[in-house]
Design an enzyme around this catalytic site. Structure first.
Site, short mmCIF file in Angstrom:
data_model
loop_
_atom_site.label_atom_id
_atom_site.label_comp_id
_atom_site.label_asym_id
_atom_site.label_seq_id
_atom_site.Cartn_x
_atom_site.Cartn_y
_atom_site.Cartn_z
N ASP A 13 3.79 3.60 -2.71
CA ASP A 13 3.60 4.61 -2.76
C ASP A 13 5.20 4.81 -3.46
O ASP A 13 5.88 5.63 -3.92
CB ASP A 13 3.77 4.93 -1.36
CG ASP A 13 2.83 5.21 -0.37
OD1 ASP A 13 1.78 4.98 -0.40
OD2 ASP A 13 3.59 5.03 0.70
N LYS A 16 3.09 3.41 -8.60
CA LYS A 16 2.88 1.71 -9.03
C LYS A 16 1.83 3.10 -10.25
O LYS A 16 1.51 2.80 -11.54
CB LYS A 16 2.32 1.34 -8.51
CG LYS A 16 3.36 0.15 -7.83
CD LYS A 16 2.88 -0.76 -6.61
CE LYS A 16 1.48 -0.02 -5.97
NZ LYS A 16 2.42 0.83 -4.86
N GLY A 40 -3.60 4.29 -2.56
CA GLY A 40 -4.47 5.59 -3.19
C GLY A 40 -3.08 6.37 -3.85
O GLY A 40 -1.86 5.73 -3.84
N HIS A 41 -3.40 5.62 -5.32
CA HIS A 41 -3.20 6.52 -6.72
C HIS A 41 -3.32 7.35 -6.97
O HIS A 41 -4.66 8.13 -7.16
CB HIS A 41 -3.42 5.54 -7.50
CG HIS A 41 -3.15 4.06 -7.90
ND1 HIS A 41 -2.09 3.25 -7.37
CD2 HIS A 41 -3.69 2.85 -8.55
CE1 HIS A 41 -1.49 2.39 -7.49
NE2 HIS A 41 -2.89 2.18 -8.25
N GLN A 223 -0.04 -1.61 -2.71
CA GLN A 223 0.74 -1.86 -1.35
C GLN A 223 2.19 -1.95 -2.17
O GLN A 223 2.66 -1.57 -3.22
CB GLN A 223 0.92 -2.66 -0.75
CG GLN A 223 -0.84 -1.48 0.97
CD GLN A 223 -2.13 -2.32 0.11
OE1 GLN A 223 -2.24 -2.83 -0.20
NE2 GLN A 223 -3.06 -1.42 0.32
P1 IMP Z 1 -3.44 -1.69 6.91
O1 IMP Z 1 -3.80 -1.92 5.69
O2 IMP Z 1 -3.87 -0.52 7.02
O3 IMP Z 1 -3.66 -2.12 7.52
O4 IMP Z 1 -1.85 -1.13 7.35
C1 IMP Z 1 -0.96 -2.25 7.60
C2 IMP Z 1 0.81 -1.73 7.30
O5 IMP Z 1 0.60 -1.21 5.99
C3 IMP Z 1 0.95 0.17 7.92
O6 IMP Z 1 2.27 0.16 7.75
C4 IMP Z 1 0.36 1.18 6.27
O7 IMP Z 1 0.78 2.46 6.51
C5 IMP Z 1 0.62 0.39 5.94
N1 IMP Z 1 0.22 0.58 4.03
C6 IMP Z 1 -1.28 0.49 3.95
N2 IMP Z 1 -1.64 0.83 2.64
C7 IMP Z 1 -0.52 1.23 2.33
C8 IMP Z 1 -0.30 2.20 1.32
O8 IMP Z 1 -0.51 1.71 0.08
N3 IMP Z 1 0.83 2.85 0.91
C9 IMP Z 1 1.62 2.65 1.63
N4 IMP Z 1 1.77 1.97 2.95
C10 IMP Z 1 0.41 1.22 3.20
#
Ligand code: IMP
Length: 447
Positions: A13, A16, A40-41, A223
């Site tokens: 977040d 990017k 998510g962008h 991420q």
């Molecule tokens: P998962 O990717 O859904 O398995 O989540 C694993 C961890 O990564 C959690 O703490 C989520 O909140 C975090 N996470 C996954 N995708 C994002 C993102 O795009 N931005 C911020 N945190 C993310």
């Protein structure tokens, strides 16, 4: 010609989407290399807001080829909804390609992700619940469905009948959930296959061809570094490799073909989900950053945890990704503050620690050592050059560049494309190594 990787230098977040959108202007091909619909962008163009989870932001440029690479995991239902959303806005998606070797997120992945989080109770990771971990687990276990399997109707029927019956045992016996109906899932996914078929290709070959033709390629990370499966705050991480090295594995491009790595970091820090966060601000200040920065997840709408800029993880991101330069985003969020803290080191059991500790347990014990800088208490959102910035804001940026020993090439002061200061062309400007050759602190800001 330059092949550039853009990564998140914090916990995701970082903004990017805006930076890759800006850089996409000079890219011929934009490639997403890992993650799935957990990302998510948000992109704002001429007042219109686009929320993209899988499709690279370059899709908004008709002449830019966009590729969803092999290292991603694809939820076809979400991808199709995204395609529809873009097409409804009158934007063509014919410039999109999808790697046939990318893995497919199935309904049982989502169900298992959500049910296992519930089971974990206090030990939960705080996932997005989008089935990301279970999709990558199946990939490692070699029971995954790839896009090319989805394209093969008979093969898909055979594979899914077996897999769904196997997953039903887990759903029923382990999680007390109703079983999935294999035929229903197969029919649903065969429908998705027809919609997605025109986009599915050997993406590695396409990228290689583009490199041979000396096209500019932008590899877009989702991420962030601290969420990397191997190098992040394990186990509070995602299941893929957002670090720069992930771009090579996730696209089938050799490391010698990469020219630049650009890191994106917020002027402060945020994190979603569970896990240690040394500079987290609980009280009023945390709330202020959250509301000024609109810190709510694009994918889940969850409130992001907010804190001061952490230069220890920043330096770690510089090292792990081999960053050439940084883009600092959301500087304007700090505009009102009287003073601003930056974490320059940690203290663990009374001892000063300059480096990111790889153990989550040790990381939980880290106490931030802060340096306090004066705020500027005036709006920066209309600044368009470094000369427009208040002196304290410029000093803040210089301090970050010096602490992380990496130049800052871009400063972002709002969501719109024009709310940006390009200090130096991050792609064609001098490389970090050259700037360091004379022993100077290598700050593009002071160049
Ligand atoms: P998962 O990717 O859904 O398995 O989540 C694993 C961890 O990564 C959690 O703490 C989520 O909140 C975090 N996470 C996954 N995708 C994002 C993102 O795009 N931005 C911020 N945190 C993310």
């Amino acid at each position: 010609m330059a092949n550039v990787i853009v990564i998140g230098a914090q916990w995701g977040d970082e903004g990017k989407g805006k930076i890759t959108d800006l850089l996409s202007r000079s890219a011929d091909v934009v490639v997403r290399y890992q993650g799935g619909v957990n990302a998510g962008h948000t992109i704002v163009v001429k007042g219109q807001t686009f929320k993209l989870h899988l499709i690279p932001s370059g899709i908004l440029y008709p002449d830019t080829e966009c590729i969803i690479g092999s290292g991603t995991v694809i939820d076809p239902q979400v991808l199709i909804a995204e395609l529809d959303q873009i097409e409804e806005l009158g934007i063509s998606t014919s410039n999109l390609l999808i790697a046939e070797t990318a893995h497919v997120t199935m309904p049982y992945h989502r169900l298992i992700d959500q049910a296992s989080e519930e089971r974990r109770g206090n030990h939960k990771i705080g996932t997005t619940g989008r089935g990301i971990g279970p999709t990558y687990a199946d990939k490692s276990e070699r029971t995954g469905i790839r896009m090319l399997d989805l394209m093969d109707s008979q093969g898909l029927r055979d594979q899914l009948e077996w897999t769904i019956n196997y997953k039903n045992v887990i759903l029923e016996k382990l999680y007390n959930l109703p079983p999935l109906e294999p035929q229903k899932v197969i029919d649903e996914y065969l429908g998705y296959a027809e919609r997605l078929r025109p986009y599915v290709v050997d993406a590695s070959l396409k990228i290689y061809d583009a490199i041979q033709r000396r096209r500019n390629i932008l590899f877009e990370g989702a991420q962030g570094t601290l969420l990397d499966l191997d190098h992040g705050t394990y186990p509070y991480v995602t299941s893929s490799n957002p670090v720069a090295g992930g771009a090579c594995v996730g696209t089938g491009v050799g490391p010698t073909m990469i020219d630049r790595v650009i890191g994106v970091a917020k002027a402060y820090t945020t994190r979603v989900g569970e896990g240690p966060f040394p500079t987290e601000l609980d009280g009023e200040l945390g709330e202020l950053l959250c509301s000024r920065g609109a810190e709510f997840g694009t994918t889940t709408g969850r409130k992001r945890r907010c804190g001061w800029f952490d230069a220890v993880i920043g330096r770690y991101a510089v090292r792990i990704n081999g960053l050439d330069c940084l883009a600092i985003t959301k500087l304007d969020v700090l505009d009102e503050l009287e003073e601003i803290k930056v974490c320059v080191a940690y203290e663990i059991d009374g001892e000063r620690c300059e480096h990111f500790p790889t153990s989550a347990r040790k990381f939980t014990q880290c106490r931030p050592v802060y340096k306090t800088l004066p705020g500027w208490q005036q709006s920066t959102s209309n600044c368009r050059s470094l000369d427009d910035l208040p002196r304290q804001a410029l000093d803040y940026l210089k301090f970050l560049a010096e602490l992380m020993e990496v130049p800052i090439a871009i400063v972002s002061l709002g969501a719109s494309r024009d709310q940006t200061i390009i200090v130096e062309d991050p792609i064609h400007g001098p490389k970090r190594a050259l700037l360091h050759a004379d022993g100077s602190p290598a700050s593009l800001l002071s160049a």
